[in-house]
Design a protein around this motif. Structure first.
Motif, PDB file in Angstrom:
ATOM      1  N   PRO A   4       0.794  -1.238  -0.083  1.00 42.96           N
ATOM      2  CA  PRO A   4       0.108  -0.011  -0.059  1.00 42.96           C
ATOM      3  C   PRO A   4       0.742   1.161   0.176  1.00 42.96           C
ATOM      4  CG  PRO A   4      -0.277  -1.169   2.043  1.00 42.96           C
ATOM      5  CD  PRO A   4       0.811  -1.873   1.224  1.00 42.96           C
ATOM      6  N   VAL A  49       6.358 -10.954   6.303  1.00 46.83           N
ATOM      7  CA  VAL A  49       7.166  -9.996   7.154  1.00 46.83           C
ATOM      8  C   VAL A  49       6.636  -8.705   7.635  1.00 46.83           C
ATOM      9  CG1 VAL A  49       9.474  -9.013   6.910  1.00 46.83           C
ATOM     10  CG2 VAL A  49       9.301 -11.288   5.976  1.00 46.83           C
ATOM     11  N   LEU A  50       6.762  -8.215   8.684  1.00 45.96           N
ATOM     12  CA  LEU A  50       6.503  -6.998   9.168  1.00 45.96           C
ATOM     13  C   LEU A  50       7.422  -6.117   9.478  1.00 45.96           C
ATOM     14  CD1 LEU A  50       3.781  -8.320  11.930  1.00 45.96           C
ATOM     15  CD2 LEU A  50       3.406  -7.539   9.642  1.00 45.96           C
ATOM     16  N   ASP A  51       8.830  -6.339   9.407  1.00 49.13           N
ATOM     17  CA  ASP A  51      10.010  -5.403   9.467  1.00 49.13           C
ATOM     18  C   ASP A  51       9.863  -4.698   8.226  1.00 49.13           C
ATOM     19  OD1 ASP A  51      12.401  -4.333   9.403  1.00 49.13           O
ATOM     20  OD2 ASP A  51      13.244  -5.828  10.196  1.00 49.13           O
ATOM     21  N   PRO A  52       9.853  -3.034   8.670  1.00 49.16           N
ATOM     22  CA  PRO A  52       9.687  -2.084   7.586  1.00 49.16           C
ATOM     23  C   PRO A  52      10.621  -2.244   6.242  1.00 49.16           C
ATOM     24  CG  PRO A  52       9.161  -1.137   9.421  1.00 49.16           C
ATOM     25  CD  PRO A  52       9.833  -2.604   9.646  1.00 49.16           C
ATOM     26  N   ALA A  53      11.984  -2.877   6.583  1.00 49.46           N
ATOM     27  CA  ALA A  53      12.919  -3.245   5.555  1.00 49.46           C
ATOM     28  C   ALA A  53      12.624  -4.136   4.666  1.00 49.46           C
ATOM     29  CB  ALA A  53      14.199  -3.211   6.200  1.00 49.46           C
ATOM     30  N   GLY A  54      11.593  -5.273   4.983  1.00 51.98           N
ATOM     31  CA  GLY A  54      11.583  -6.286   4.253  1.00 51.98           C
ATOM     32  C   GLY A  54       9.995  -6.433   3.708  1.00 51.98           C
ATOM     33  N   ALA A  55       9.231  -5.543   4.180  1.00 50.00           N
ATOM     34  CA  ALA A  55       7.695  -5.568   4.133  1.00 50.00           C
ATOM     35  C   ALA A  55       7.234  -4.742   2.997  1.00 50.00           C
ATOM     36  CB  ALA A  55       7.102  -5.169   5.453  1.00 50.00           C
ATOM     37  N   TYR A  56       6.641  -5.411   1.903  1.00 46.89           N
ATOM     38  CA  TYR A  56       6.329  -4.461   0.710  1.00 46.89           C
ATOM     39  C   TYR A  56       4.868  -5.138   0.358  1.00 46.89           C
ATOM     40  CZ  TYR A  56       6.882  -1.511  -3.106  1.00 46.89           C
ATOM     41  OH  TYR A  56       6.990  -0.281  -4.098  1.00 46.89           O
ATOM     42  N   PRO A 133      15.038  -8.423  -1.254  1.00 46.69           N
ATOM     43  CA  PRO A 133      14.376  -8.480  -2.633  1.00 46.69           C
ATOM     44  C   PRO A 133      13.037  -8.458  -2.574  1.00 46.69           C
ATOM     45  CG  PRO A 133      15.177 -10.645  -1.956  1.00 46.69           C
ATOM     46  CD  PRO A 133      15.989  -9.539  -0.913  1.00 46.69           C
ATOM     47  N   SER A 134      12.397  -8.679  -1.448  1.00 44.71           N
ATOM     48  CA  SER A 134      10.960  -8.351  -1.410  1.00 44.71           C
ATOM     49  C   SER A 134      10.537  -7.290  -0.501  1.00 44.71           C
ATOM     50  CB  SER A 134      10.176  -9.599  -0.385  1.00 44.71           C
ATOM     51  OG  SER A 134      10.591 -10.738  -1.109  1.00 44.71           O
ATOM     52  N   GLY A 135      11.578  -6.183  -0.330  1.00 43.64           N
ATOM     53  CA  GLY A 135      11.414  -5.047   0.318  1.00 43.64           C
ATOM     54  C   GLY A 135      11.098  -4.075  -0.414  1.00 43.64           C
ATOM     55  N   LEU A 169       8.479   8.977   1.388  1.00 45.42           N
ATOM     56  CA  LEU A 169       8.774   9.114   2.650  1.00 45.42           C
ATOM     57  C   LEU A 169       7.655   9.040   3.538  1.00 45.42           C
ATOM     58  CD1 LEU A 169      11.579  11.593   2.800  1.00 45.42           C
ATOM     59  CD2 LEU A 169      12.060   9.114   2.955  1.00 45.42           C
ATOM     60  N   ALA A 170       6.269   9.325   3.118  1.00 42.79           N
ATOM     61  CA  ALA A 170       5.150   9.344   3.623  1.00 42.79           C
ATOM     62  C   ALA A 170       4.645   7.800   3.878  1.00 42.79           C
ATOM     63  CB  ALA A 170       4.069  10.122   3.286  1.00 42.79           C
ATOM     64  N   SER A 171       5.266   6.982   3.028  1.00 45.96           N
ATOM     65  CA  SER A 171       4.671   5.481   3.026  1.00 45.96           C
ATOM     66  C   SER A 171       5.533   4.634   3.979  1.00 45.96           C
ATOM     67  CB  SER A 171       4.894   4.811   1.604  1.00 45.96           C
ATOM     68  OG  SER A 171       6.390   4.524   1.304  1.00 45.96           O
ATOM     69  N   ALA A 172       5.049   3.330   3.915  1.00 46.10           N
ATOM     70  CA  ALA A 172       5.743   2.721   5.140  1.00 46.10           C
ATOM     71  C   ALA A 172       7.157   2.285   4.967  1.00 46.10           C
ATOM     72  CB  ALA A 172       5.074   1.200   5.328  1.00 46.10           C
ATOM     73  N   ALA A 173       7.503   2.527   3.709  1.00 49.39           N
ATOM     74  CA  ALA A 173       9.223   2.461   3.182  1.00 49.39           C
ATOM     75  C   ALA A 173       9.787   3.357   4.153  1.00 49.39           C
ATOM     76  CB  ALA A 173       9.448   2.690   1.685  1.00 49.39           C
TER      77      ALA A 173
END
Length: 531
Positions: A4, A49-56, A133-135, A169-173
């Motif tokens: 999202p 995955v819920l870690d922001p670095a790997g969640a996408y 790769p999935s982040g 930057l406003a996204s979960a990324a």
């Protein structure tokens, strides 16, 4: 994202279908967070995955948008990102290569640690270093370096101008993580996550590799713009729409997103409009899209004539009407309707489905028929009916011989398209931010998030870099060119875009306040009417 995020919220009057009771019930929200009972939301948008670095993906960002803060966010009613963890942010200079932010003072993570500029730098550097790769790493690819000054000042130095950076930057990324908790070079387990958002994650129940239930509660240390109308919120993940529907009927679930079987959703809507239903509906715009993706490294999927013939045969109206019962609308470009820059490039090139035209495309390219093609899917609201309909459409005229297979394990499905195991496959996309770029840069540049092996240097090296320089995001120009190229090359066929469709119990309030095409569902807007 298989994922999202953003744009203007719809009022009750703007919703396609929202009951009067749903609009009026907001005034009866119980004070002090709606009592002790958690509000429970059900979804079939599974995640791992819920870690922001790997969640996408949509299932993870549903939670991350509520448990983590970013420098900016899109509050209800906003059409541009607004400061959140930041007090202010702006580009400096005329070249849009430097972006500066000042953090609010006194911010804390849910564990009591202060949120500092060092955490912001750490968070961005970490996403880029882990490069999962999935982040969401591609969203931050234009950031060359991050510099801090004191505890509150952050400066982003960009490799190239990127007018869309604030939305990214406003996204979960852009989620800010605690550098004292998260490792710099690997992902953190789902049960150890710490953020500074409106909610804190209390527990994560796992079903194998995937969460089955995530319990959250109000973060007592939260400082931000969100005003919570509940103190506890639970997300339950369901494998099948019928399981979710059963939980909704029994009252185990208070509300759900676009996860119900289309036929069931249409019936609930009809009953609600007639005043005979036990459930309420809020429906509005959505930026969620679905595509048939071709593996262009495969001998069959790599043949442009095969892809063009498929595009000539797909009947989007049949998918929308017959398979999805009007809960989606036909999509004729990678960029959906409602997003500035949208065109109807696929309709302009192919028109209505026509087997005779598809036959000529294959004959002119000397492609023998029937073309044998395997279509793989994992999850769809309409279940197997979606791919069976696509199969029938492609086989119309005897030009294709299609085999349909399912990979039910979502994690295995993602691995399959990444390693090129499939000839063609269906995937949904939820926007990271409401801009045409978010349907171009992540999806078609260098194989994109679907790893389909396709790239076009004119798009990657010229049109995308030129387009993201533009501070005027009204569309046109480069995006028109890109969509025409995609309609001709057909690395993927756009199938449909969803309508936002939320079903909720009569006692639940505030759903209409967070129905929009940003992809963000704001837990804090949801309340429970006083008895």
């Amino acid at each position: 994202m298989t994922t999202p995020n953003r744009l203007a919220v719809l009022s009750c009057a703007a919703l396609v279908a929202t009951t009067a009771a749903g609009c009026a019930s907001v005034e009866k929200v119980t004070g002090g967070g709606g009592g002790s009972a958690a509000i429970t939301m059900g979804t079939t948008s599974v995640t791992s995955v819920l870690d922001p670095a790997g969640a996408y993906d949509a299932g993870s960002w549903l939670v991350l948008n509520n448990a983590f803060q970013s420098l900016l966010s899109f509050p209800a009613g906003a059409t541009e990102p607004q400061p959140d963890a930041a007090e202010s942010c702006q580009f400096t200079g005329s070249d849009a290569l430097t972006y500066t932010c000042k953090l609010r003072s006194g911010l804390k993570f849910s564990n009591g640690h202060p949120v500092t500029a060092a955490d912001v730098k750490f968070s961005v550097d970490r996403v880029k270093k882990i490069a999962d790769p999935s982040g969401p790493g591609p969203l931050l690819s234009t950031i060359a370096s991050v510099e801090t000054s004191g505890d509150r000042d952050v400066t982003f130095h960009l490799e190239s101008p990127d007018a869309v950076l604030p939305a990214k930057l406003a996204s979960a990324a852009g989620a800010i993580v605690d550098h004292q908790v998260f490792p710099a070079d690997k992902l953190l387990g789902n049960g150890s996550l710490v953020g500074s958002g409106p909610y804190k994650i209390d527990s994560v129940e796992m079903n194998g590799k995937a969460p089955s239930r995530i319990a959250l509660s109000a973060n007592p240390g939260y400082q931000g713009t969100a005003k919570l109308l509940n103190s506890k919120f639970t997300v339950r993940y369901f494998d099948k729409p019928e399981q979710l529907k059963s939980a909704l009927d029994s009252g185990e679930v208070d509300l759900t997103d676009n996860s119900l079987d289309p036929t069931a959703a249409a019936q609930i809507k009809s009953d609600d409009l007639a005043g005979t239903g036990k459930l309420r509906v809020a429906e509005g715009a959505s930026g969620d899209t679905r595509y048939l993706v071709f593996n262009t490294k495969d001998e069959t999927g790599g043949n442009q004539a095969v892809r063009q013939a498929a595009a000539q045969l797909i009947d989007r109206k049949a998918l929308a009407h017959d398979v999805y019962a009007g809960t989606v609308q036909p999509l004729y470009s990678v960029v959906p309707a409602g997003i500035a820059g949208h065109t109807t490039a696929f309709f302009d090139k192919y028109g209505d489905p026509d087997p005779a035209k598809a036959k000529r495309i294959l004959a002119n390219a000397h492609v023998a028929t029937p073309v044998k093609l395997t279509l793989t899917w994992s999850r769809a609201r309409a279940g197997a009916a979606e791919l069976e309909s696509v199969k029938q459409q492609l086989e119309n005229g005897g030009l294709f011989q299609v085999t349909v297979q399912q990979e039910a394990d979502w994690t295995a499905y993602q691995a399959g398209w990444k390693n090129g195991s499939y000839q063609a496959y269906t995937v949904g996309w939820t926007p990271d931010y409401a801009d045409a770029d978010d349907y171009i840069s992540p999806l078609v540049v260098n194989g994109g998030a679907y790893h389909n092996g396709w790239d076009n240097p004119q798009i990657s090296d010229k049109l995308v870099p030129d387009s993201i320089k533009l501070t005027d995001r009204s569309g046109g120009g480069a995006y028109d060119q890109i969509q025409k190229i995609l309609a001709d090359a057909v690395p993927m066929v756009p199938l449909f875009q969803n309508k936002s469709f939320y079903v909720y119990q009569p006692a639940i309030t505030g759903v209409d306040s967070t129905v929009d095409n940003t992809g963000v569902f704001r837990f804090w807007e949801i309340g429970r009417a006083a008895k």
